[in-house]
Design a protein around this motif. Structure first.
Motif, PDB file in Angstrom:
ATOM      1  N   GLU A  10       0.832  -1.201   0.000  1.00 29.37           N
ATOM      2  CA  GLU A  10       0.000   0.000   0.000  1.00 29.37           C
ATOM      3  C   GLU A  10       0.871   1.256   0.000  1.00 29.37           C
ATOM      4  O   GLU A  10       0.421   2.331  -0.393  1.00 29.37           O
ATOM      5  N   SER A  11       2.124   1.106   0.394  1.00 34.55           N
ATOM      6  CA  SER A  11       3.060   2.228   0.359  1.00 34.55           C
ATOM      7  C   SER A  11       3.377   2.671  -1.063  1.00 34.55           C
ATOM      8  O   SER A  11       3.944   3.739  -1.274  1.00 34.55           O
ATOM      9  N   ALA A  12       3.022   1.835  -2.056  1.00 35.12           N
ATOM     10  CA  ALA A  12       3.190   2.238  -3.448  1.00 35.12           C
ATOM     11  C   ALA A  12       2.159   3.289  -3.837  1.00 35.12           C
ATOM     12  O   ALA A  12       2.389   4.082  -4.756  1.00 35.12           O
ATOM     13  N   LEU A  13       1.022   3.283  -3.162  1.00 31.50           N
ATOM     14  CA  LEU A  13      -0.063   4.219  -3.467  1.00 31.50           C
ATOM     15  C   LEU A  13      -0.054   5.418  -2.539  1.00 31.50           C
ATOM     16  O   LEU A  13      -0.534   6.495  -2.902  1.00 31.50           O
ATOM     17  N   GLN A  14       0.462   5.216  -1.337  1.00 27.14           N
ATOM     18  CA  GLN A  14       0.567   6.279  -0.346  1.00 27.14           C
ATOM     19  C   GLN A  14       2.012   6.290   0.145  1.00 27.14           C
ATOM     20  O   GLN A  14       2.330   5.659   1.152  1.00 27.14           O
ATOM     21  N   ILE A  15       2.876   6.980  -0.582  1.00 29.36           N
ATOM     22  CA  ILE A  15       4.305   6.938  -0.290  1.00 29.36           C
ATOM     23  C   ILE A  15       4.554   7.439   1.136  1.00 29.36           C
ATOM     24  O   ILE A  15       4.219   8.580   1.464  1.00 29.36           O
ATOM     25  N   PRO A  16       5.119   6.599   1.994  1.00 31.55           N
ATOM     26  CA  PRO A  16       5.355   7.021   3.382  1.00 31.55           C
ATOM     27  C   PRO A  16       6.533   7.976   3.496  1.00 31.55           C
ATOM     28  O   PRO A  16       7.609   7.713   2.955  1.00 31.55           O
ATOM     29  N   ALA A  17       6.322   9.078   4.173  1.00 29.22           N
ATOM     30  CA  ALA A  17       7.393  10.067   4.325  1.00 29.22           C
ATOM     31  C   ALA A  17       8.584   9.493   5.062  1.00 29.22           C
ATOM     32  O   ALA A  17       9.722   9.947   4.866  1.00 29.22           O
ATOM     33  N   GLU A  18       8.345   8.477   5.903  1.00 28.21           N
ATOM     34  CA  GLU A  18       9.447   7.924   6.697  1.00 28.21           C
ATOM     35  C   GLU A  18      10.310   6.945   5.914  1.00 28.21           C
ATOM     36  O   GLU A  18      11.352   6.503   6.393  1.00 28.21           O
ATOM     37  N   MET A  19       9.904   6.541   4.699  1.00 27.82           N
ATOM     38  CA  MET A  19      10.738   5.670   3.855  1.00 27.82           C
ATOM     39  C   MET A  19      10.306   5.814   2.396  1.00 27.82           C
ATOM     40  O   MET A  19       9.713   4.920   1.805  1.00 27.82           O
ATOM     41  N   VAL A  20      10.678   6.963   1.840  1.00 28.51           N
ATOM     42  CA  VAL A  20      10.323   7.277   0.457  1.00 28.51           C
ATOM     43  C   VAL A  20      10.960   6.286  -0.517  1.00 28.51           C
ATOM     44  O   VAL A  20      10.340   5.900  -1.521  1.00 28.51           O
ATOM     45  N   HIS A  21      12.181   5.866  -0.224  1.00 28.90           N
ATOM     46  CA  HIS A  21      12.856   4.927  -1.133  1.00 28.90           C
ATOM     47  C   HIS A  21      12.107   3.600  -1.220  1.00 28.90           C
ATOM     48  O   HIS A  21      11.986   3.019  -2.309  1.00 28.90           O
ATOM     49  N   TYR A  22      11.580   3.130  -0.112  1.00 26.33           N
ATOM     50  CA  TYR A  22      10.796   1.892  -0.098  1.00 26.33           C
ATOM     51  C   TYR A  22       9.533   2.055  -0.935  1.00 26.33           C
ATOM     52  O   TYR A  22       9.228   1.231  -1.809  1.00 26.33           O
ATOM     53  N   GLY A  23       8.779   3.111  -0.667  1.00 26.59           N
ATOM     54  CA  GLY A  23       7.547   3.334  -1.415  1.00 26.59           C
ATOM     55  C   GLY A  23       7.785   3.474  -2.902  1.00 26.59           C
ATOM     56  O   GLY A  23       6.995   2.989  -3.724  1.00 26.59           O
ATOM     57  N   THR A  24       8.892   4.122  -3.273  1.00 26.91           N
ATOM     58  CA  THR A  24       9.207   4.303  -4.686  1.00 26.91           C
ATOM     59  C   THR A  24       9.451   2.962  -5.371  1.00 26.91           C
ATOM     60  O   THR A  24       8.979   2.731  -6.499  1.00 26.91           O
ATOM     61  N   THR A  25      10.187   2.070  -4.713  1.00 23.55           N
ATOM     62  CA  THR A  25      10.439   0.760  -5.329  1.00 23.55           C
ATOM     63  C   THR A  25       9.163  -0.064  -5.431  1.00 23.55           C
ATOM     64  O   THR A  25       8.972  -0.803  -6.400  1.00 23.55           O
ATOM     65  N   LYS A  26       8.270   0.075  -4.465  1.00 20.89           N
ATOM     66  CA  LYS A  26       7.022  -0.674  -4.518  1.00 20.89           C
ATOM     67  C   LYS A  26       6.094  -0.123  -5.607  1.00 20.89           C
ATOM     68  O   LYS A  26       5.325  -0.869  -6.224  1.00 20.89           O
ATOM     69  N   ALA A  27       6.181   1.179  -5.857  1.00 23.02           N
ATOM     70  CA  ALA A  27       5.429   1.761  -6.973  1.00 23.02           C
ATOM     71  C   ALA A  27       5.993   1.267  -8.301  1.00 23.02           C
ATOM     72  O   ALA A  27       5.237   1.002  -9.251  1.00 23.02           O
ATOM     73  N   ALA A  28       7.304   1.138  -8.368  1.00 25.58           N
ATOM     74  CA  ALA A  28       7.928   0.624  -9.592  1.00 25.58           C
ATOM     75  C   ALA A  28       7.446  -0.790  -9.906  1.00 25.58           C
ATOM     76  O   ALA A  28       7.241  -1.147 -11.074  1.00 25.58           O
ATOM     77  N   LEU A  29       7.232  -1.603  -8.872  1.00 24.97           N
ATOM     78  CA  LEU A  29       6.745  -2.965  -9.098  1.00 24.97           C
ATOM     79  C   LEU A  29       5.361  -2.971  -9.726  1.00 24.97           C
ATOM     80  O   LEU A  29       5.032  -3.863 -10.521  1.00 24.97           O
TER      81      LEU A  29
END
Length: 264
Positions: free
Chosen positions: A142-161
């Motif tokens: 869900e961090s791919a849809l709501q990028i968490p401010a505390e780990m932007v790099h994680y959310g970005t990679t999950k959006a890429a998937l």
């Protein structure tokens, strides 16, 4: 619904614990031959022992290889040349402020969370298409849809998937191979549980309290108001691997406890 995966071989990357191990168990329970993976042989052996104790007679194999590297992926290919079901579960996370995330960390997250899945899919999916049946899954978040401010790099990679998953589904249109992404919400995996346990020890409070506080503060839109279990996430993966899910492809399937405030 009776899900049978007998005669199918599945590979779950990063599956010595947490969601990956739960998915491996679920696929094995449905009758699949399952290959689990971890970076070290002791972790793989321990996971195999766990699976066999919970499911005596399960047809499971373990491969120790670091799939966050091209060399590790090639080593896996030599031992496992063909699968029918590929679950790209491998992933890392680490809370860190945006301005503190180094180039090295960005590269590491992309290599592990994205390129491992790209490399595995690029190798195994053509064979599935040739045989006219296959399942490819990407564990996003869900961090791919709501990028968490505390780990932007994680959310970005999950959006890429999500982009890779949809693009591969388009590529394999009409082949008999389905490709989907799974978006868990906050889940009590080994990594998350360990993170809360460390914080609880540092702060002198109960881990359960920290989990509740995290949901209330950082995921207030959660409708279940708790962390999901790894088994709840695994159930969706097993269904998407089934013959019954043959019309579900190119989709981003949420098992996020209602965290994402969307009707779609």
């Amino acid at each position: 619904m009776n899900i049978s995966l007998h005669g199918k071989r599945a590979l779950v990357s990063g599956s010595t614990a947490g969601i990956g191990l739960a998915i491996a168990l679920g696929l094995a329970e449905a009758g699949a031959d399952v290959v689990i993976n971890g970076r070290s042989q002791p972790r793989v052996d321990a996971a195999l022992a766990t699976l066999r104790s919970k499911l005596p007679g399960a047809r499971v194999q373990g491969v120790a290889a670091d799939l966050g590297t091209a060399e590790g992926v090639c080593a896996l290919f030599q031992q496992v040349p063909q699968v029918d079901i590929l679950v790209n579960n491998l992933g890392i996370f680490e809370p860190q402020g945006f301005f503190e995330i180094s180039d090295e960390a960005w590269s590491r997250f992309f290599e592990v969370n994205v390129l491992s899945a790209v490399r595995l899919s690029r190798f195994y999916a053509p064979g599935m298409a040739e045989r006219g049946w296959g399942r490819v899954q990407f564990l996003s978040s869900e961090s791919a849809l709501q990028i968490p401010a505390e780990m932007v790099h994680y959310g970005t990679t999950k959006a890429a998937l999500l982009a890779v998953s949809r693009g591969l589904a388009e590529t394999l249109a009409g082949s008999g191979v389905t490709v989907n992404a799974i978006l868990p919400g906050p889940t009590r995996s080994e990594g998350v549980g360990g993170y809360f346990a460390r914080l609880a020890e540092e702060q002198g409070v109960e881990a359960e309290r920290l989990e509740r506080d995290f949901i209330a503060e950082h995921r207030p839109s959660s409708l279940i108001r708790r962390l999901a279990t790894v088994e709840e996430v695994a159930s969706l993966s097993v269904y998407l691997a089934s013959r019954q899910a043959s019309a579900t492809t190119g989709a981003a399937m949420r098992v996020d406890g209602g965290v994402v405030r969307s009707i779609a």
